[in-house]
Design a protein around this motif. Structure first.
Motif, PDB file in Angstrom:
ATOM      1  N   ARG A   1       0.808  -1.218   0.000  1.00 19.58           N
ATOM      2  CA  ARG A   1       0.000   0.000   0.000  1.00 19.58           C
ATOM      3  C   ARG A   1       0.838   1.263   0.000  1.00 19.58           C
ATOM      4  NH1 ARG A   1      -4.974  -1.279   4.244  1.00 19.58           N
ATOM      5  NH2 ARG A   1      -5.879  -3.011   3.063  1.00 19.58           N
ATOM      6  N   SER A   2       2.095   1.148   0.377  1.00 19.14           N
ATOM      7  CA  SER A   2       2.971   2.321   0.405  1.00 19.14           C
ATOM      8  C   SER A   2       3.375   2.774  -0.996  1.00 19.14           C
ATOM      9  CB  SER A   2       4.229   2.023   1.228  1.00 19.14           C
ATOM     10  OG  SER A   2       4.988   0.984   0.619  1.00 19.14           O
ATOM     11  N   TYR A   3       3.109   1.940  -2.009  1.00 15.96           N
ATOM     12  CA  TYR A   3       3.450   2.338  -3.379  1.00 15.96           C
ATOM     13  C   TYR A   3       2.712   3.621  -3.753  1.00 15.96           C
ATOM     14  CZ  TYR A   3       2.966   2.651  -8.426  1.00 15.96           C
ATOM     15  OH  TYR A   3       2.937   3.125  -9.717  1.00 15.96           O
ATOM     16  N   ASP A   4       3.454   4.608  -4.248  1.00 16.96           N
ATOM     17  CA  ASP A   4       2.895   5.910  -4.601  1.00 16.96           C
ATOM     18  C   ASP A   4       3.061   6.161  -6.094  1.00 16.96           C
ATOM     19  OD1 ASP A   4       2.015   8.490  -4.790  1.00 16.96           O
ATOM     20  OD2 ASP A   4       3.671   9.383  -3.656  1.00 16.96           O
ATOM     21  N   PRO A   5       1.973   6.082  -6.880  1.00 19.59           N
ATOM     22  CA  PRO A   5       2.090   6.309  -8.328  1.00 19.59           C
ATOM     23  C   PRO A   5       2.504   7.724  -8.688  1.00 19.59           C
ATOM     24  CG  PRO A   5      -0.220   6.155  -7.664  1.00 19.59           C
ATOM     25  CD  PRO A   5       0.598   5.763  -6.481  1.00 19.59           C
ATOM     26  N   GLU A   6       2.429   8.637  -7.708  1.00 22.24           N
ATOM     27  CA  GLU A   6       2.890  10.000  -7.982  1.00 22.24           C
ATOM     28  C   GLU A   6       4.418  10.059  -8.067  1.00 22.24           C
ATOM     29  OE1 GLU A   6       0.984  12.618  -8.592  1.00 22.24           O
ATOM     30  OE2 GLU A   6      -0.821  11.383  -8.400  1.00 22.24           O
ATOM     31  N   SER A   7       5.084   9.132  -7.398  1.00 22.39           N
ATOM     32  CA  SER A   7       6.553   9.139  -7.403  1.00 22.39           C
ATOM     33  C   SER A   7       7.127   8.303  -8.538  1.00 22.39           C
ATOM     34  CB  SER A   7       7.093   8.632  -6.066  1.00 22.39           C
ATOM     35  OG  SER A   7       6.711   7.281  -5.845  1.00 22.39           O
ATOM     36  N   LYS A   8       6.390   7.269  -8.984  1.00 23.89           N
ATOM     37  CA  LYS A   8       6.808   6.482 -10.148  1.00 23.89           C
ATOM     38  C   LYS A   8       5.558   5.861 -10.768  1.00 23.89           C
ATOM     39  CE  LYS A   8       8.229   2.696  -7.055  1.00 23.89           C
ATOM     40  NZ  LYS A   8       9.339   1.808  -6.665  1.00 23.89           N
ATOM     41  N   PRO A   9       5.483   5.840 -12.102  1.00 24.82           N
ATOM     42  CA  PRO A   9       4.242   5.433 -12.778  1.00 24.82           C
ATOM     43  C   PRO A   9       3.889   3.963 -12.613  1.00 24.82           C
ATOM     44  CG  PRO A   9       6.014   5.769 -14.379  1.00 24.82           C
ATOM     45  CD  PRO A   9       6.519   6.273 -13.061  1.00 24.82           C
ATOM     46  N   LEU A  10       4.882   3.116 -12.348  1.00 27.27           N
ATOM     47  CA  LEU A  10       4.648   1.683 -12.207  1.00 27.27           C
ATOM     48  C   LEU A  10       5.388   1.147 -10.991  1.00 27.27           C
ATOM     49  CD1 LEU A  10       5.036   0.771 -15.944  1.00 27.27           C
ATOM     50  CD2 LEU A  10       3.073   0.059 -14.595  1.00 27.27           C
ATOM     51  N   PRO A  11       4.808   0.188 -10.287  1.00 24.53           N
ATOM     52  CA  PRO A  11       5.525  -0.434  -9.165  1.00 24.53           C
ATOM     53  C   PRO A  11       6.690  -1.271  -9.690  1.00 24.53           C
ATOM     54  CG  PRO A  11       3.461  -1.582  -9.579  1.00 24.53           C
ATOM     55  CD  PRO A  11       3.465  -0.389 -10.482  1.00 24.53           C
ATOM     56  N   ASP A  12       7.558  -1.694  -8.781  1.00 25.79           N
ATOM     57  CA  ASP A  12       8.663  -2.561  -9.154  1.00 25.79           C
ATOM     58  C   ASP A  12       8.908  -3.570  -8.033  1.00 25.79           C
ATOM     59  OD1 ASP A  12      10.158  -1.185  -7.172  1.00 25.79           O
ATOM     60  OD2 ASP A  12      10.867   0.270  -8.637  1.00 25.79           O
ATOM     61  N   LEU A  13      10.029  -4.274  -8.095  1.00 21.62           N
ATOM     62  CA  LEU A  13      10.291  -5.332  -7.122  1.00 21.62           C
ATOM     63  C   LEU A  13      10.303  -4.822  -5.686  1.00 21.62           C
ATOM     64  CD1 LEU A  13      13.094  -7.371  -8.957  1.00 21.62           C
ATOM     65  CD2 LEU A  13      10.729  -8.084  -8.536  1.00 21.62           C
ATOM     66  N   GLN A  14      10.719  -3.595  -5.486  1.00 24.54           N
ATOM     67  CA  GLN A  14      10.776  -3.029  -4.136  1.00 24.54           C
ATOM     68  C   GLN A  14       9.383  -2.823  -3.536  1.00 24.54           C
ATOM     69  OE1 GLN A  14      13.093   0.552  -4.532  1.00 24.54           O
ATOM     70  NE2 GLN A  14      15.033  -0.552  -4.584  1.00 24.54           N
ATOM     71  N   ASP A  15       8.366  -2.837  -4.382  1.00 25.65           N
ATOM     72  CA  ASP A  15       7.005  -2.573  -3.906  1.00 25.65           C
ATOM     73  C   ASP A  15       6.198  -3.838  -3.648  1.00 25.65           C
ATOM     74  OD1 ASP A  15       7.119   0.355  -4.164  1.00 25.65           O
ATOM     75  OD2 ASP A  15       7.290  -0.063  -6.303  1.00 25.65           O
ATOM     76  N   ILE A  16       6.788  -5.011  -3.870  1.00 21.24           N
ATOM     77  CA  ILE A  16       6.075  -6.263  -3.612  1.00 21.24           C
ATOM     78  C   ILE A  16       5.802  -6.392  -2.120  1.00 21.24           C
ATOM     79  CG2 ILE A  16       6.224  -8.783  -3.719  1.00 21.24           C
ATOM     80  CD1 ILE A  16       5.846  -7.446  -6.415  1.00 21.24           C
ATOM     81  N   ARG A  17       4.549  -6.729  -1.779  1.00 25.47           N
ATOM     82  CA  ARG A  17       4.199  -6.912  -0.367  1.00 25.47           C
ATOM     83  C   ARG A  17       4.617  -8.315   0.054  1.00 25.47           C
ATOM     84  NH1 ARG A  17       0.635  -8.819   3.213  1.00 25.47           N
ATOM     85  NH2 ARG A  17      -0.645  -9.927   1.669  1.00 25.47           N
ATOM     86  N   LEU A  18       5.571  -8.384   0.979  1.00 26.96           N
ATOM     87  CA  LEU A  18       6.080  -9.668   1.444  1.00 26.96           C
ATOM     88  C   LEU A  18       6.099  -9.706   2.968  1.00 26.96           C
ATOM     89  CD1 LEU A  18       9.035 -10.257  -1.046  1.00 26.96           C
ATOM     90  CD2 LEU A  18       6.882 -11.520  -0.947  1.00 26.96           C
ATOM     91  N   PRO A  19       5.075 -10.290   3.585  1.00 26.05           N
ATOM     92  CA  PRO A  19       5.060 -10.426   5.053  1.00 26.05           C
ATOM     93  C   PRO A  19       6.245 -11.226   5.568  1.00 26.05           C
ATOM     94  CG  PRO A  19       2.911 -10.947   4.105  1.00 26.05           C
ATOM     95  CD  PRO A  19       3.877 -10.867   2.970  1.00 26.05           C
ATOM     96  N   ASN A  20       6.712 -12.198   4.753  1.00 21.00           N
ATOM     97  CA  ASN A  20       7.861 -13.017   5.120  1.00 21.00           C
ATOM     98  C   ASN A  20       8.965 -12.844   4.079  1.00 21.00           C
ATOM     99  OD1 ASN A  20       6.409 -14.246   7.326  1.00 21.00           O
ATOM    100  ND2 ASN A  20       5.303 -15.429   5.780  1.00 21.00           N
TER     101      ASN A  20
END
Length: 237
Positions: free
Chosen positions: A194-213
């Motif tokens: 949810r922290s991914y911000d499309p205002e800062s970059k148009p597409l998510p990337d590997l750093q934005d994957i939600r990984l609880p573990n």
């Protein structure tokens, strides 16, 4: 089917509707989609994506690939996964949809919505909707499958949701080893944080994957990200 307004305007309407009527955003999005003649927002988002780079992904994949397909809810990752499977079926490959998220009936409904583009292939697509889905279950189901078989797993973050299942990293390691040996192509649908911000970059990337573990992302060979109808495909070194 032509949209009544650009998708960004429809999303704005949904946000206002959610605020005014105090309902969840996903419910507001689905309501807006139904006004435009779609069963839900994911179908509308898939229509908006059109041919903006999502087609031909199968041609970029090689036997044994482990692919991450990530997007925020409502941006068409499930529909793209199903399109990929229909493309694989059209290419004469075995195609399997493993889902912990949808029932078989719900999946078939989404496939029928796509058959206007790729007609008559849905019956050949295997649907496995089972609470026991995990790496071991998937490997047993695909034992003896021909090389080039395409399997979409819906979705990554709930593979180890049950405590009686191995940790996600262990399951991915097993599936990566199986894929390499058997020549199976795995595509994992994935949530975006949810922290991914499309205002800062148009597409998510590997750093934005939600990984609880914690998961070793080098287990994936390729990745595809979607947002607002845009598609970005990349090879992971």
């Amino acid at each position: 089917m032509r949209l009544s307004a650009p998708i960004y305007q429809l999303k704005r309407r949904a946000k206002l509707l959610a605020r005014d009527e105090k309902i969840a955003l996903h419910a507001a999005l689905d309501r807006i989609a139904r006004k435009d003649g779609f069963a839900d927002w994911s179908l509308l988002a898939a229509q908006a994506s059109g041919s903006s780079g999502e087609r031909g992904i199968l041609s970029r994949l090689s036997d044994g690939d482990i692919v991450l397909l990530g997007a925020r809810p409502g941006h068409g990752k499930t529909l793209l996964g199903l399109k990929l499977l229909l493309e694989a079926t059209s290419d004469g490959r075995r195609s399997v949809f493993f889902t912990l998220e949808y029932t078989e009936g719900e999946t078939k409904q989404r496939i029928r919505a796509l058959e206007g583009e790729i007609s008559g292939l849905g019956d050949a697509l295997e649907i496995v909707a089972d609470d026991d889905i995990c790496a071991g279950h998937i490997i047993r189901h695909l034992a003896g499958a021909p090389r080039g078989t395409v399997a979409v797993v819906d979705y990554l973050q709930i593979l180890d949701q049950r405590r009686d299942k191995p940790e996600l990293s262990e399951q991915l390691g097993a599936l990566q080893a199986f894929a390499e040996k058997a020549g199976i192509i795995f595509v994992f649908l994935s949530q975006i944080d949810r922290s991914y911000d499309p205002e800062s970059k148009p597409l998510p990337d590997l750093q934005d994957i939600r990984l609880p573990n914690r998961v070793d992302m080098s287990l994936f060979s390729k990745a595809c990200f979607l947002h607002e109808g845009k598609v970005q495909f990349q090879t992971i070194a």
